[in-house]
Design a protein around this motif. Sequence first.
Motif, PDB file in Angstrom:
ATOM      1  N   ASP A   1      20.998 -23.061  33.477  1.00 52.72           N
ATOM      2  CA  ASP A   1      20.858 -24.780  33.579  1.00 52.72           C
ATOM      3  C   ASP A   1      19.423 -24.870  33.256  1.00 52.72           C
ATOM      4  O   ASP A   1      18.401 -24.588  33.756  1.00 52.72           O
ATOM      5  N   ALA A   2      19.343 -25.311  31.862  1.00 55.09           N
ATOM      6  CA  ALA A   2      17.935 -25.829  31.472  1.00 55.09           C
ATOM      7  C   ALA A   2      17.455 -27.108  31.642  1.00 55.09           C
ATOM      8  O   ALA A   2      18.239 -27.998  32.001  1.00 55.09           O
ATOM      9  N   PRO A   3      16.108 -27.179  32.075  1.00 51.21           N
ATOM     10  CA  PRO A   3      15.697 -28.592  32.468  1.00 51.21           C
ATOM     11  C   PRO A   3      15.935 -29.606  31.226  1.00 51.21           C
ATOM     12  O   PRO A   3      15.887 -29.229  29.916  1.00 51.21           O
ATOM     13  N   LEU A   4      16.128 -30.720  31.597  1.00 51.24           N
ATOM     14  CA  LEU A   4      16.291 -31.790  30.537  1.00 51.24           C
ATOM     15  C   LEU A   4      15.212 -32.629  30.477  1.00 51.24           C
ATOM     16  O   LEU A   4      14.250 -33.008  31.507  1.00 51.24           O
ATOM     17  N   ASP A   5      14.517 -32.636  29.392  1.00 51.61           N
ATOM     18  CA  ASP A   5      13.352 -33.620  28.880  1.00 51.61           C
ATOM     19  C   ASP A   5      13.622 -34.209  27.614  1.00 51.61           C
ATOM     20  O   ASP A   5      13.942 -33.546  26.757  1.00 51.61           O
ATOM     21  N   ALA A   6      13.050 -35.594  27.508  1.00 55.10           N
ATOM     22  CA  ALA A   6      13.190 -36.061  26.278  1.00 55.10           C
ATOM     23  C   ALA A   6      12.076 -37.082  25.948  1.00 55.10           C
ATOM     24  O   ALA A   6      11.511 -37.584  26.647  1.00 55.10           O
ATOM     25  N   TRP A   7      11.748 -37.052  24.518  1.00 55.56           N
ATOM     26  CA  TRP A   7      10.794 -38.146  24.058  1.00 55.56           C
ATOM     27  C   TRP A   7      11.112 -38.577  22.891  1.00 55.56           C
ATOM     28  O   TRP A   7      11.799 -37.626  22.246  1.00 55.56           O
ATOM     29  N   MET A   8      10.543 -39.548  22.355  1.00 57.56           N
ATOM     30  CA  MET A   8      10.983 -39.946  21.000  1.00 57.56           C
ATOM     31  C   MET A   8       9.501 -40.259  20.235  1.00 57.56           C
ATOM     32  O   MET A   8       8.674 -41.294  20.995  1.00 57.56           O
ATOM     33  N   GLY A   9       9.356 -39.916  19.232  1.00 56.16           N
ATOM     34  CA  GLY A   9       7.943 -40.533  18.384  1.00 56.16           C
ATOM     35  C   GLY A   9       7.964 -40.042  17.045  1.00 56.16           C
ATOM     36  O   GLY A   9       8.705 -39.142  16.742  1.00 56.16           O
ATOM     37  N   ALA A  10       6.920 -40.371  16.285  1.00 55.05           N
ATOM     38  CA  ALA A  10       6.929 -39.811  15.022  1.00 55.05           C
ATOM     39  C   ALA A  10       5.448 -39.770  14.684  1.00 55.05           C
ATOM     40  O   ALA A  10       4.764 -40.491  14.623  1.00 55.05           O
ATOM     41  N   ALA A  11       5.195 -38.672  13.936  1.00 54.48           N
ATOM     42  CA  ALA A  11       3.710 -38.439  13.385  1.00 54.48           C
ATOM     43  C   ALA A  11       3.643 -39.094  12.129  1.00 54.48           C
ATOM     44  O   ALA A  11       4.675 -39.578  11.546  1.00 54.48           O
ATOM     45  N   ASP A  12       2.565 -39.399  11.865  1.00 58.57           N
ATOM     46  CA  ASP A  12       2.133 -40.280  10.717  1.00 58.57           C
ATOM     47  C   ASP A  12       2.286 -39.510   9.373  1.00 58.57           C
ATOM     48  O   ASP A  12       2.694 -39.871   8.231  1.00 58.57           O
ATOM     49  N   LEU A  13       1.590 -38.382   9.632  1.00 57.42           N
ATOM     50  CA  LEU A  13       1.635 -37.528   8.300  1.00 57.42           C
ATOM     51  C   LEU A  13       1.558 -35.863   8.866  1.00 57.42           C
ATOM     52  O   LEU A  13       1.313 -35.643  10.034  1.00 57.42           O
ATOM     53  N   VAL A  14       2.361 -35.026   8.211  1.00 62.32           N
ATOM     54  CA  VAL A  14       2.117 -33.621   8.469  1.00 62.32           C
ATOM     55  C   VAL A  14       1.602 -32.910   6.858  1.00 62.32           C
ATOM     56  O   VAL A  14       2.438 -33.337   5.893  1.00 62.32           O
ATOM     57  N   HIS A  15       0.795 -32.234   6.925  1.00 61.08           N
ATOM     58  CA  HIS A  15       0.656 -31.629   5.750  1.00 61.08           C
ATOM     59  C   HIS A  15      -0.135 -30.182   5.892  1.00 61.08           C
ATOM     60  O   HIS A  15      -0.364 -29.813   7.037  1.00 61.08           O
ATOM     61  N   ARG A  16      -0.245 -29.517   4.680  1.00 57.55           N
ATOM     62  CA  ARG A  16      -0.960 -28.048   4.781  1.00 57.55           C
ATOM     63  C   ARG A  16      -2.470 -28.207   4.633  1.00 57.55           C
ATOM     64  O   ARG A  16      -2.547 -28.832   3.458  1.00 57.55           O
ATOM     65  N   ASP A  17      -3.169 -27.704   5.241  1.00 59.79           N
ATOM     66  CA  ASP A  17      -4.611 -27.846   4.856  1.00 59.79           C
ATOM     67  C   ASP A  17      -4.923 -26.919   3.907  1.00 59.79           C
ATOM     68  O   ASP A  17      -4.678 -25.791   4.056  1.00 59.79           O
ATOM     69  N   PRO A  18      -5.520 -27.369   2.637  1.00 58.33           N
ATOM     70  CA  PRO A  18      -5.748 -26.584   1.430  1.00 58.33           C
ATOM     71  C   PRO A  18      -6.457 -25.464   1.710  1.00 58.33           C
ATOM     72  O   PRO A  18      -6.604 -24.227   0.836  1.00 58.33           O
TER      73      PRO A  18
END
Length: 85
Positions: A1-18
Amino acid sequence: DAPLDAWMGAADLVHRDPLTGEIVVVDHKTDALDDPEERRRRVRAYHRQVGLYAGALRAALGPDVDVAYELWLIDTGEVLRPFSR
């Protein structure tokens, strides 16, 4: 039995640092944070929020991928980078 947890959201940007090669999760905030105490309170909350996004990305990509996160405060032009691994 795994614990249940939830959230919802979105990051504005995901990038690779050059320069470092790490993945960076960015969340930008447009609030005007003139009161110092209110600014501290909100920045702490924002760090938790973007930290969740980074943690989810870390879990998806695996432990060998370096993931950092940044808060971009648009009103002041600040980039806050509280954590990197």
